[in-house]
Design an enzyme around this catalytic site. Structure first.
Site, mmCIF file in Angstrom:
data_model
loop_
_atom_site.group_PDB
_atom_site.id
_atom_site.type_symbol
_atom_site.label_atom_id
_atom_site.label_comp_id
_atom_site.label_asym_id
_atom_site.label_seq_id
_atom_site.Cartn_x
_atom_site.Cartn_y
_atom_site.Cartn_z
ATOM 1 N N ASP A 24 0.836 -1.213 0.000
ATOM 2 C CA ASP A 24 0.000 0.000 0.000
ATOM 3 C C ASP A 24 0.871 1.264 0.000
ATOM 4 O O ASP A 24 1.719 1.443 0.861
ATOM 5 C CB ASP A 24 -0.869 -0.057 1.269
ATOM 6 C CG ASP A 24 -1.868 1.089 1.387
ATOM 7 O OD1 ASP A 24 -1.899 1.974 0.509
ATOM 8 O OD2 ASP A 24 -2.629 1.076 2.380
ATOM 9 N N HIS A 64 -4.529 4.405 6.406
ATOM 10 C CA HIS A 64 -3.366 3.897 5.671
ATOM 11 C C HIS A 64 -2.049 4.264 6.353
ATOM 12 O O HIS A 64 -1.940 5.303 7.000
ATOM 13 C CB HIS A 64 -3.359 4.459 4.251
ATOM 14 C CG HIS A 64 -4.556 4.060 3.444
ATOM 15 N ND1 HIS A 64 -4.582 2.920 2.676
ATOM 16 C CD2 HIS A 64 -5.774 4.628 3.315
ATOM 17 C CE1 HIS A 64 -5.767 2.817 2.099
ATOM 18 N NE2 HIS A 64 -6.511 3.851 2.460
#
Lengths: 550, 550
Positions: free
Chosen positions: B193, B366
């Site tokens: 990610d 995130h």
């Protein structure tokens, strides 16, 4: 004894209050502060730009005694020709602001009609009953000023766009002493910039950009391109100095960039040796490691230099692997997508892209929370009118002022078109007048309103279908095939089957029609239903019926 | 000996790479990871949503052995019915993700066709030649997983969406031990990610939101409304706990919010006592200081609950002075304008609005830069394939990996549709296949392409004018007046004069025409010029000509 009221009227700004225009009114006298434009938001389809709604002033044309422009950015100068056409009053501005206004007025063929008067920070001028003292503020353009306005009702202080930068590019910080002096004199009301009211701390000095630029110039092997706004004269100066330090020549690219740089150099606000500046065609022939280009397009505008470079459609030159591109700006809210798309595309073409999330190549030109509190402490106004910012920023500004000790009832958070009145030293909220904004589209000013906008929205969403059919004299029979034209609805070449079935429907409805009187409307309604059930889209549908018999 | 290549194919994401869909291919076997949608950007007019372009897989239908969905957010689940229609393979998901997929599939009438298989973090399943080990990651939804995929070519680790939250809402941090164990085993490639690759430091824990909510609940006198995404199950849990601590009842508002909350409670992911939850109509009758409402609309969507409340068009209830509204989310890039407009309007209606610029009522789900470096250090992959992020984020992720010591040639920054191949332990860039995105508009999938989009842009900018005229048998003379219809161009009621002159022009051109063959095209061209010179706008112009004679 009740004196005449002093009236403050925030008149323009798209979402922002009192940003593009304000009026100060006392008896038969009106002073206009700033004449700016705003750029349309994403859902304002087809609109070129937006000007303040100054209808209120049109009936009072002969009372407008003067226009003051606080600095040279578009959102404070851009509507000058719209304002000047209605109010032929003298315009007061500092030399650079005046120079940038002249560039604009010349383009519009209005320069000879303008009564431009140069003022310097420190000057004072009398405009009707208003004594205006101009004081220097630091902002992201040189020669910005705030205003002390002595009125019969008391002293107003208007900050303009400002920050408290201790190390500004032009070495000229905001005039603390003057602000304190106003405070000592006693200030009725402070009108203060609220743009960054939700940013904690203190806005970094423009000086941090010098170090970031040094880092870029030190490491870049190939060409450097710096993108910024054409009116960011301070940034041009910073890039020029970096170029000088690192032995690169500098070229300006694009009309507005070239024109503004020329004006700023002529007036002495951009102190760049002639030997440093080269024309763009010359720069393109030099070794890449020896040049820096300054251009526009940091908001992702497709037709700007950076926009065209990102899609490979620039006429004069292309991005090469090894180029370093610096976006010295922050996306204006609403432009983020386009800006990020441009950055990604420039990466795709092999450039290194430096933007504000990666290095401090841009800082805000507006005060943050601690600076806003300092402004309040220096000026110590009786009343606060937060301006320049959206309602949410004004609310936050008000909350800070309350923390500092200003009573809640001494703070006026209002919207554009709400009149604030001072009478016998007391503040009150007056009438509501038109004070929104006006769309400019092509040569039309204000003719595009909600209904046209709704049509554009519908067309943008699902397009339209237009049908033309010709009835024979004999009832119900068609002469030839119905013509169907559609745009923005479906990909016509792949929708032949859909349109064939639509033509069947048209023939059937025409044949069954008792009379042809309302046939167009009946067909429009039936076709709308048909297209929705087939595609789940709702195109606008229009039917034209000709007939031999009629 | 050269083995078969292992191929990684990022297939979807609007600007983002490998976000909505990836494929892992080895010989005759394909594994699909995630099946998400994206929402259109501002200039994608009329588009409902966007799905990955998985054309490449259609020829290889029978090779798709399985579909893995890493967590329950729209951008990983939303295209499940599009994917399932083409690839009837088993779908592997953890209980909550499965539950949310079921809600979606039931709505589309596809639930009976789906072969859904529940897995738990810690489980491993064999799918063709791929041994998949699911490991827990913390994200802004419970039950999110990353994947260890043992392939004949080596071990792949796919992080999914993750952060290293030490105090997550569900008390279950990312599985450090498993990541380290993979690292010990030897990892061929890490797919990680990159969303926050330009955010320095460490993303704050979801726990900071608890304190911010406590502050809101402590000071709010009236009703509290918390807005967030319907799939942010963790946030629901946090609000429920705050409600419990501060003695308020809680109601869910809006279909998706109610459905998801019900599913999450049923499956045990939202541990809220029955006594705490009340139906909305009940909540509206309770004292304002005793309730908190959870609703959607934090992206400024006009048809959402918060959108309707901001414009006073909600059916069931209105905003009252004294309401406190918490926007527990961050604007998705492109939505900033709409979000800020909604906030300003809620302030206008007298509410107090708390959003992330004012208090930490939202944090990202995130990992930031230091977490991304930790991931690299734990997994110690031979190769890095940055995914989930725009090109600029992937570049930044790559730069960090190089700083850590990964050789540049061991990092593959690619775009959607670029195949990455591993052959004998060596990474190479393979062919380019279609891998962009497909527009879904109404019931049409992929039929709206660049040409329809250009038509919508033109119509959105300046609208259109359609003209219908009827020629007499006698050449050049018109029967009746030309009909003119226009939408999105000018405000018709004020443009009568413009259209009268257009009709004059039409009559003149028709009278002068030598033959009527190309009269429509001649008129279109002349009218285009006429309207531009009169308005500086460029509407589309269409002319239909009927004639008795033909």
């Amino acid at each position: 004894m009740t004196g005449k009221p002093l009236r403050l009227i925030p008149l323009g700004g798209l979402g922002e209050i009192g940003k593009n225009m304000m009026a100060v009114e006392y008896g038969e006298n009106i002073l206009i502060i700033d004449t700016g434009i705003m750029f349309p938001e994403n859902d304002m389809l087809g609109i070129d730009y937006i000007i303040p709604d100054f209808r209120y002033l049109l009936d009072k044309r002969d009372k407008v005694r003067g226009i003051v422009v606080t600095h040279g950015h578009e959102d404070h100068t851009g509507a000058i020709h719209h304002v000047l056409r209605e109010f032929p009053a003298p315009i007061f501005a500092t030399p650079l602001t005046r120079g940038l206004l002249e560039v604009k007025l010349k383009r519009g063929g209005l320069l000879q009609d303008a009564d431009l008067r140069t003022v310097q920070a420190g000057d004072q001028v009398q405009v009707g009953p208003f004594k205006i003292e101009f004081f220097h503020v630091s902002h992201s353009i040189p020669d910005a000023v705030g205003l002390g306005i002595t009125t019969p009702a008391g002293l107003l202080v208007h900050t303009g766009d400002y920050k408290f930068d201790h190390t500004p590019v032009d070495g000229w910080p905001t005039d603390f002493a003057k602000l304190a002096e106003f405070g000592g004199r006693g200030v009725l009301a402070l009108l203060a910039d609220s743009t960054n009211a939700d940013k904690p701390g203190w806005t970094p000095s423009e000086a941090v950009i010098d170090s970031a630029l040094d880092e870029v110039f030190r490491t870049a092997k190939g060409r450097i391109l710096v993108g910024t706004f054409a009116s960011l004269i301070s940034r041009m100066a910073q890039v020029a100095r970096a170029a000088e330090r690192h032995g690169r020549s500098m070229a300006f690219v694009g009309t507005s960039m070239v024109e503004n740089a020329k004006m700023a150099r002529k007036l002495g606000y951009l102190d760049v040796p002639d030997s440093l500046v080269v024309p763009i065609d010359h720069a393109l022939r030099m070794p890449p490691s020896k040049v820096v280009l300054m251009c526009t397009g940091t908001q992702g505008e497709p037709s700007s230099i950076l926009g065209r470079l990102s899609t490979g459609s620039n006429r004069m030159f292309d991005i090469k692997a090894g180029d370093t591109i610096v976006l010295s700006s922050h996306p204006i809210p609403g432009n983020e997508e386009m800006v990020h798309r441009t950055i990604n595309r420039l990466f795709q073409r092999g450039a290194e892209v430096i933007y504000d999330a990666i290095a401090p190549v841009h800082v805000s030109g507006h005060a943050s929370q601690e600076e806003m509190k300092l402004m309040l402490q220096l000026v110590r106004p009786q009343y606060l009118v937060p301006v320049h910012g959206e309602l949410r920023h004004l609310k936050q500004h008000a909350a800070m002022a309350r923390e500092i000790g200003l009573p809640a009832q001494n703070i006026a958070v209002v919207e554009n078109g709400t009149v604030i009145e001072f009478r016998d030293g007391e503040m009150g909220i007056g009438e509501r007048i038109p004070g929104g904004y006006v769309f400019v589209d092509g040569s039309g000013v204000g003719d595009v309103g909600p209904s046209v906008m709704r049509e554009r929205e519908a067309l943008a969403r699902d397009g339209f279908v237009a049908v033309h059919l010709h009835l024979n004299a004999k009832r119900g029979a068609l002469r030839g095939e119905p013509e169907i034209l559609s745009k923005g609805f479906v990909f016509t070449r792949e929708a032949e089957d859909l349109f064939a079935r639509a033509r069947d429907l048209i023939r059937r409805v025409a044949a069954e029609a008792e009379d042809t009187q309302d046939l167009d409307q009946r067909l429009e309604s039936d076709l709308r239903k048909f297209f929705y059930s087939e595609t789940r889209r709702r195109p606008m549908v229009f039917v034209f019926v000709s007939s031999d018999g009629r």
